[in-house]
Design an enzyme around this catalytic site. Sequence first.
Site, short mmCIF file in Angstrom:
data_model
loop_
_atom_site.label_atom_id
_atom_site.label_comp_id
_atom_site.label_asym_id
_atom_site.label_seq_id
_atom_site.Cartn_x
_atom_site.Cartn_y
_atom_site.Cartn_z
N ASP A 95 0.86 -1.18 0.00
CA ASP A 95 0.00 0.00 0.00
C ASP A 95 0.89 1.23 0.00
OD1 ASP A 95 1.00 0.25 2.51
OD2 ASP A 95 -0.87 -0.11 3.55
N SER A 96 0.30 2.41 -0.05
CA SER A 96 1.10 3.63 -0.19
C SER A 96 1.48 4.20 1.15
CB SER A 96 0.30 4.67 -0.94
OG SER A 96 -0.79 5.09 -0.11
N GLY A 97 0.92 3.67 2.21
CA GLY A 97 1.17 4.24 3.53
C GLY A 97 0.15 5.29 3.92
N GLY A 98 -0.64 5.73 2.95
CA GLY A 98 -1.61 6.79 3.24
C GLY A 98 -2.56 6.42 4.36
N PHE A 99 -3.14 5.24 4.27
CA PHE A 99 -4.12 4.83 5.26
C PHE A 99 -3.53 4.84 6.67
CE2 PHE A 99 -6.31 1.60 7.79
CZ PHE A 99 -7.61 2.08 7.73
N ASP A 149 -2.70 8.26 -1.24
CA ASP A 149 -4.04 8.84 -1.29
C ASP A 149 -4.39 9.39 0.08
OD1 ASP A 149 -4.14 6.35 -0.03
OD2 ASP A 149 -6.24 6.05 -0.53
N GLN A 197 -11.24 7.57 -4.52
CA GLN A 197 -11.82 7.97 -3.23
C GLN A 197 -13.13 8.72 -3.49
OE1 GLN A 197 -10.99 7.16 -0.21
NE2 GLN A 197 -8.85 6.46 -0.30
N GLY A 224 -11.01 3.91 0.93
CA GLY A 224 -11.93 4.64 1.79
C GLY A 224 -13.16 3.88 2.18
N ASP A 274 -8.11 -7.29 0.50
CA ASP A 274 -7.18 -7.59 1.59
C ASP A 274 -7.85 -7.15 2.87
OD1 ASP A 274 -6.65 -4.58 1.23
OD2 ASP A 274 -5.60 -5.08 3.08
N CYS A 312 -13.16 -28.23 7.39
CA CYS A 312 -11.92 -27.54 7.03
C CYS A 312 -10.77 -28.53 6.99
CB CYS A 312 -11.64 -26.43 8.06
SG CYS A 312 -10.14 -25.50 7.69
N CYS A 314 -7.52 -27.56 7.04
CA CYS A 314 -6.27 -26.92 7.47
C CYS A 314 -5.57 -27.76 8.53
CB CYS A 314 -6.50 -25.50 7.98
SG CYS A 314 -7.10 -25.38 9.68
N CYS A 317 -7.33 -27.77 11.95
CA CYS A 317 -8.56 -28.56 12.06
C CYS A 317 -8.32 -30.06 11.92
CB CYS A 317 -9.59 -28.08 11.03
SG CYS A 317 -10.28 -26.48 11.50
N HIS A 343 -5.90 -21.25 10.54
CA HIS A 343 -7.28 -21.64 10.22
C HIS A 343 -8.08 -20.50 9.58
CE1 HIS A 343 -11.32 -23.11 10.29
NE2 HIS A 343 -11.66 -21.98 10.89
#
Lengths: 379, 379
Positions: A95-99, A149, A197, A224, A274, A312, A314, A317, A343
Site C-alpha cells: 500500500d502507499s502508507g496513506g491509510f 491517497d 476515493q 476509503g 485484503d 476444514c 487446514c 482442524c 485456520h
Amino acid sequence: MAPIAFETVAECPFTRARAGLLHTPHGAIETPVFMPVGTQATVKGLTQRDLAEELGVRILLANTYHLYLRPGHELIRHMGGLHRFMSWPNAILTDSGGFQVFSLSGLRKITADGVVFQSHLNGDLHTFTPESTVDVQLAFGSDILMVLDECPEYPVSHEYARESMHRTLSWARRADEHYRLKTAESPARHALFPIAQGSMFPDLRRECAAALVDLDAGGYAIGGLSVGEPRPLSMEMVEATEPILPRNRPRYAMGVGMPAELPEYVARGIDMMDCVLPSRNARNGYLFTSRGRIIIKHARYKDDPRPLDENCRCYTCTRYSRAYLRHLFLSGEILYAVLATRHNLRRYLDIMGEIRHAIISFSFPEYLRCVRSASTDAE
Amino acid sequence: MAPIAFETVAECPFTRARAGLLHTPHGAIETPVFMPVGTQATVKGLTQRDLAEELGVRILLANTYHLYLRPGHELIRHMGGLHRFMSWPNAILTDSGGFQVFSLSGLRKITADGVVFQSHLNGDLHTFTPESTVDVQLAFGSDILMVLDECPEYPVSHEYARESMHRTLSWARRADEHYRLKTAESPARHALFPIAQGSMFPDLRRECAAALVDLDAGGYAIGGLSVGEPRPLSMEMVEATEPILPRNRPRYAMGVGMPAELPEYVARGIDMMDCVLPSRNARNGYLFTSRGRIIIKHARYKDDPRPLDENCRCYTCTRYSRAYLRHLFLSGEILYAVLATRHNLRRYLDIMGEIRHAIISFSFPEYLRCVRSASTDAE
C-alpha cells in the site's frame, strides 16, 4: 505482455463477477483473490512456507508506512528488495502508507505537496509525497505499488470529501508521472494502481474514477471503505465506482471484508481484496468457520473434542481440538496465534476458491443466494 | 519388557558416557537425549508437527504444576490424556511440580505431608502431596512421571539440606508405594522416576542416591542443579551421585544446561536432560550457533544477509537472514519467536546427535576436548 497483466477467464452472466488471472513477475494469481496482510514483512504467526506451500497464497500485502519506518526502504533495497528480504517467492502488493498515516500516526499535516506525519514508533517527523512513496515502493521491488491517497474518516462533509478527492487525484497524477519517469530508466517489472476515493458520495466516486481512468493504469483500487460506514453504503460506493473502471483491468477493494461480504464485493466486479480481519480476529479469539463464528474463550468449548470446523482441511482442524485451542488461548501461548491464524486464513482462501469455482461453473448467483440466506440465519 | 526399558547401545571406554535406547509406550528414544520443554502442553512457538517431523523430537517435557492449575488434570483425563489433548504422538515426561511450587508460587508451606502453595494465576491455595502428584500425572497419562521433591535454593546449610533431602526421600517412598498400588490395578504403561537431592553436599547426594536405589525405579533423576551454584559444583554433585545409580537405568539431570555443558553431563553418565534455555533464550534474542552465540538485536546484524548458522540445516537457517530475523525481533513479531525457537532447538538436538555419534564411534573423548577448547576460545 505487460509486467502486470489481467486476463479474464470467466464472467458471471448475471452479476459483475468474473474469474481471472493476474500475471505478475512473481507468478500468476487466480482471481478473485484475497491477499493476507503481512504488515511488517510477515503475516503474523505464519512462516513463508506455511503461506506459500500449505495455504497456497500467491500474493500478499505489506505496509509501506511500517516498512518505511522500520527497517527502512534503503535497508530493504540493500538486502535485494522485499521479496528477498522476507524470503517470499510469490507476488507482493504494497500500500502507499496513506491509510496508516491517517489512522496510526499522531500529529499529521496535509499540504498540497504531501503529508507530514509523526512516527508511531518514536515521534520523529517524516514526509510522504506522491513521489516519495513511489520511490519507497520501488526500493521494495513490490509487484504492485499503490499511489499515495488521502483516506478521509467517516463521516465528512461533501465539501471536505470533494476537496480531499481532488487532492488524491492530483497526487495520483503526480505519482503516475514520477513512476513512469523512474521506470522508463529500466524495464518496468511493476504496476502502479491509483485509488478511487470520494467518501460516501456517489457523484464524487464517479468523478474520481473517471479522472483516474485517464491514467491508463495497470489496475485500480477503491479506497476509503470500511472506515465505519454502514455496509450498504460501502456496496453503493463500489456500485458507483466500478462500472467506470476499465473492464480489462483488475479492481481492488482495499481493506475489506467479513466472510459474507467477500462474494458481495465480487458480485460488484471486485477482483482483489485484503483485510487484517482473518489474522487479527484469529489472535483475538474470534474464529471463522463454515458454520459461523467461534469465540474460543467461551466455556462451552472447554472440553469440546471437535475441530474448529469439521469441513476444514487446514492443519489446525485436522489435528487439534477446540478444547486444546481454548487452553492455548487462555494461556496466552504463541501456538494459539499460529494455529488460529492458519485456520482463519484457510477459511478466507477457501471462500475465495468457492467463489471462483462458482463463477467458472456459472453458479455464482446461486452461491451468492446461499451465502446471503446463511448469513441471515446466523447470529 | 517393562513399559519403560533402557538398553545400552555403546559405552565410552574413557568416560561414563553411554549411548542407549529408551523404550516407551510412545516409541523408542535415542539417548543421550535433550527434551524440549512444553510447559503448558506446547513448546512455545512450535507446532507438534514442527517438533515431531521437522526436528525429530521423540520426547518432550510438560509441567505438572502448570497443567494441574490450567486446564486441570481432570479435564486432560477427560480429553483422553495429555498425548491426545495436545496431539503429541511421541513420549512425554512430566515433572512433579515441585520445582515450580518452590520457584513460582507466592506463599508456600512445607509440611510432612506435602506442600501447600498459592497459584501464581489467581492466588488460590492448593496442596501437592507425593500421592496427589502421582495421581495428577497418571491422569495425564505421562510416559515418565516424576516424584514430588523439595528443591532447596542455593546456598543452604548442611543441616537444612539434610532435613530437606530426608523429606524428599520420604516423599519418594510414599510416591513409589502409591504408584505401585495405583498401577497394580491396570497394566503399567509408565515409569516413575525418583529425584536425588542433597543440595551441594556430596555426602548428602550419596546418601540420597543410595536410599533411592532401593526403590528399584525405572530411572533416576538428579535434581537441584542449576539453582545458582557455580558450574563446577553442579558437576561435582553429578559425580557424587551418578556412580551409585544402577548402570542399567537411565539417568536424568533436570533443568540443564548450556550447549557446552551438555557433553559434560553426558561424560558423567547422564542420559537425559531438559532445559528452557534454547526456547526461552531464543525468544529473548539469544541464539546458539556452531560458532558461538548471536545476540540478534545487535546493530552488526542489521544488514547481515547470512543465515544464523551456516552449518545449520534448520528451516530458519536455510531460508532467512540475520537481518530479517533482527527486523522481526525488533518489531516484536510472532514469527521471530517461531523461527528463533526452531533454530535453537535444532542446535541442541544437533549437539545431542553429535554426542551420540561420538560415543558410538568411540571418539567421545576427542569430541569433548574439542568442545572444551572451543568454549574456552569463545567469548
